[in-house]
Design a protein around this motif. Structure first.
Motif, mmCIF file in Angstrom:
data_model
loop_
_atom_site.group_PDB
_atom_site.id
_atom_site.type_symbol
_atom_site.label_atom_id
_atom_site.label_comp_id
_atom_site.label_asym_id
_atom_site.label_seq_id
_atom_site.Cartn_x
_atom_site.Cartn_y
_atom_site.Cartn_z
ATOM 1 N N ASP A 432 43.126 38.170 36.965
ATOM 2 C CA ASP A 432 43.443 38.039 35.447
ATOM 3 C C ASP A 432 43.160 39.233 34.811
ATOM 4 N N ARG A 433 43.790 39.256 33.602
ATOM 5 C CA ARG A 433 43.643 40.740 32.947
ATOM 6 C C ARG A 433 42.239 40.785 32.611
ATOM 7 N N LYS A 434 41.189 39.952 32.326
ATOM 8 C CA LYS A 434 39.858 40.046 31.958
ATOM 9 C C LYS A 434 39.289 41.060 33.083
ATOM 10 N N THR A 435 39.595 40.312 34.460
ATOM 11 C CA THR A 435 39.062 41.013 35.503
ATOM 12 C C THR A 435 39.381 42.488 35.575
ATOM 13 N N ARG A 437 39.996 44.637 33.373
ATOM 14 C CA ARG A 437 39.292 45.156 32.325
ATOM 15 C C ARG A 437 37.767 45.439 32.830
ATOM 16 N N GLN A 438 37.289 44.353 33.401
ATOM 17 C CA GLN A 438 35.822 44.312 33.869
ATOM 18 C C GLN A 438 35.679 45.388 34.939
#
Ligand SMILES: Nc1ncnc2c1ncn2[C@@H]1O[C@H](COP(=O)(O)OP(=O)(O)OP(=O)(O)O)[C@@H](O)[C@H]1O
Ligand SMILES: [Mg+2]
Length: 442
Positions: A432-435, A437-438
């Motif tokens: 996912d997008r959050k991953t 960014r992380q």
């Protein structure tokens, strides 16, 4: 009478106007180049340093405004003067916006031309300078060879040394690197260019025919030989014979070839008498002749005779700085062929082309650009490129990296390929997008 140093390119489909402009310019001692179409104009621009472009707007096939756009992008410092019979407001606005120095309507007087010309040439050199398009300077071209990398310049230097003599030349390089192009350049850039250049693909002619095709035969040499016939060698007399895929020549052909190289004479199949021949031989291969010598399928003595001068044409992945120049050439070629206009490419798409490894070399690059031009409207973007190009990843063999670093690099790559579209990148990476960014901030 001294010639001025300025080169002026005049473009008009109306030959009367072209002649008129030419005569006026000549009377002021300018050096002129004439083109009746945008295609011709671009060919001249590629070969010559032009100081001023004078062009008509309405022309069949490609319009003059396309030429102005092209020049503004590729030669941002070149002043431009439009001469047109259709002075519509829209035309003039568009022309001036794209950086035209002056504007002249037909019919014009000699004085009006003089004034427009002087104004255009006086425009300060950097006034229109903006870095658009992919090329900031005149494309480098030698014959049909495009490129400005060190590897290509080395090849060109050797061509310069050999083009005016008849030394035997051996060209090696992977498939699609431009070996035939190099052979043609040697012939056509040199002083024997008016003599024939004959290219023979030794791999495409059946083995039992190759000997007769190359050296000719006499009547009765074999069944079916009902007259005397010349071969490619006799046909290329005075010029160049290009023996492509020389590794496919049989041992019989090889021994005849050796005789040509040693004695400068050819014996037709079935003949007892030799004929003198004056010829330059260029041979090429992408197979490993050393290996064939080991296996005794290629004569070692012939190998040394053939490799008097060796030219190695490097694979495209070793001269990636040439990619933008080549892309530009193919964009022009196929843009004109399929769309009657100059097709552009976005920086993102170009970057993908520059990163890819091109195992099929220039031929593969040309195919990809050709296909992308067909699939695009005016501009090639990442979407028009084949999938395998976008997500291929070049793991450097000599530098082994931790997984985290590779992972980050790969995420960055996919982001670039998607035009920084995180949703799309997340879809491709199946995270996912959050991953994303992380992982990037780690
Ligand atoms: N430097 C270059 N500039 C412009 N076009 C090029 C260049 N090098 C190769 N090409 C183009 O790429 C294509 C392949 O080139 P060429 O046929 O000379 O390759 P090759 O090395 O002979 O390949 P093969 O071994 O498969 O016969 C041709 O269409 C050629 O015009
Ligand atoms: Mg070839």
């Amino acid at each position: 009478m001294q010639l001025r140093k300025e080169n002026i390119l005049i473009v008009d489909d109306d030959v009367d106007i072209l002649e008129l402009l030419h005569r006026h310019l000549q009377s002021w001692n300018y050096h002129t180049f004439k083109a009746v179409s945008v295609k011709e104009a671009v060919a001249i621009l590629r070969d010559t340093k032009i100081d001023l472009l004078i062009t008509d707007l309405k022309m069949p096939e490609i319009d003059g405004s396309e030429l102005i756009k092209f020049v503004s992008e590729h030669y941002p410092n070149m002043p431009k003067l439009v001469v047109t019979g259709y002075p519509s407001v829209q035309d003039s606005l568009a022309a001036i916006k794209s950086g035209v120095a002056d504007y002249l309507t037909k019919p014009f007087t000699k004085d009006e031309l003089k004034e427009a010309l002087t104004n255009s040439l006086l425009i300060p050199k950097n006034k229109h300078k903006k870095e658009v398009g992919i090329l900031k300077e005149k494309p480098k071209q030698y014959g049909d060879i495009i490129g400005n990398s060190e590897k290509i310049n080395q090849v060109i230097q050797i061509i310069e040394r050999v083009k005016n003599n008849k030394a035997t030349i051996f060209i090696k390089g992977e498939s699609g690197t431009g070996k035939e192009l190099v052979a043609r350049a040697i012939h056509y850039q040199g002083k024997f260019s008016r003599a024939p250049f004959i290219a023979v693909n030794c791999g495409a002619i059946p083995e039992n025919l190759l000997e007769a095709e190359l050296f000719g035969y006499v009547k009765g040499a074999f069944t079916g030989a009902d007259t005397n016939r010349d071969g490619f060698f006799q046909a290329a007399h005075g010029g160049t014979i290009f023996l492509d895929e020389i590794g496919n020549a049989s041992l019989a052909v090889q021994s005849r070839l050796l005789r040509v190289l040693q004695e400068k004479e050819v014996v037709k199949v079935g003949a007892s008498k030799a004929e003198k021949i004056d010829i330059r031989i260029i041979a090429a291969t992408n197979s490993d002749l050393q290996d064939m010598i080991q296996k005794q399928t290629f004569r070692e003595d012939l190998f040394y005779r053939l490799t008097v001068v060796e030219i190695h044409v490097a694979p495209l992945r070793e001269r990636k700085d040439d990619i933008p120049l080549l892309v530009d050439k193919f964009l022009f070629k196929y843009g004109v062929e399929y769309k009657n206009r100059f097709v552009k490419i976005t920086p993102n798409a170009l970057e993908i082309l520059q990163r890819y490894n091109w195992l099929g070399n220039i031929r593969e690059l040309e195919n990809v650009v050709q296909r992308a031009v067909i699939m695009s409207d005016n501009t090639i973007d990442v979407e028009q490129l084949p999938e395998h190009l976008k997500y291929s990843f070049d793991f450097s063999e000599d530098k082994l990296l931790p997984l985290k670093v590779i992972e980050k690099k790969y995420i960055e790559k996919v982001l670039r390929a998607t035009g920084n579209n995180k949703t799309k990148a997340a879809e491709i990476l199946k995270i996912d997008r959050k991953t994303i960014r992380q992982k990037l901030s780690e």
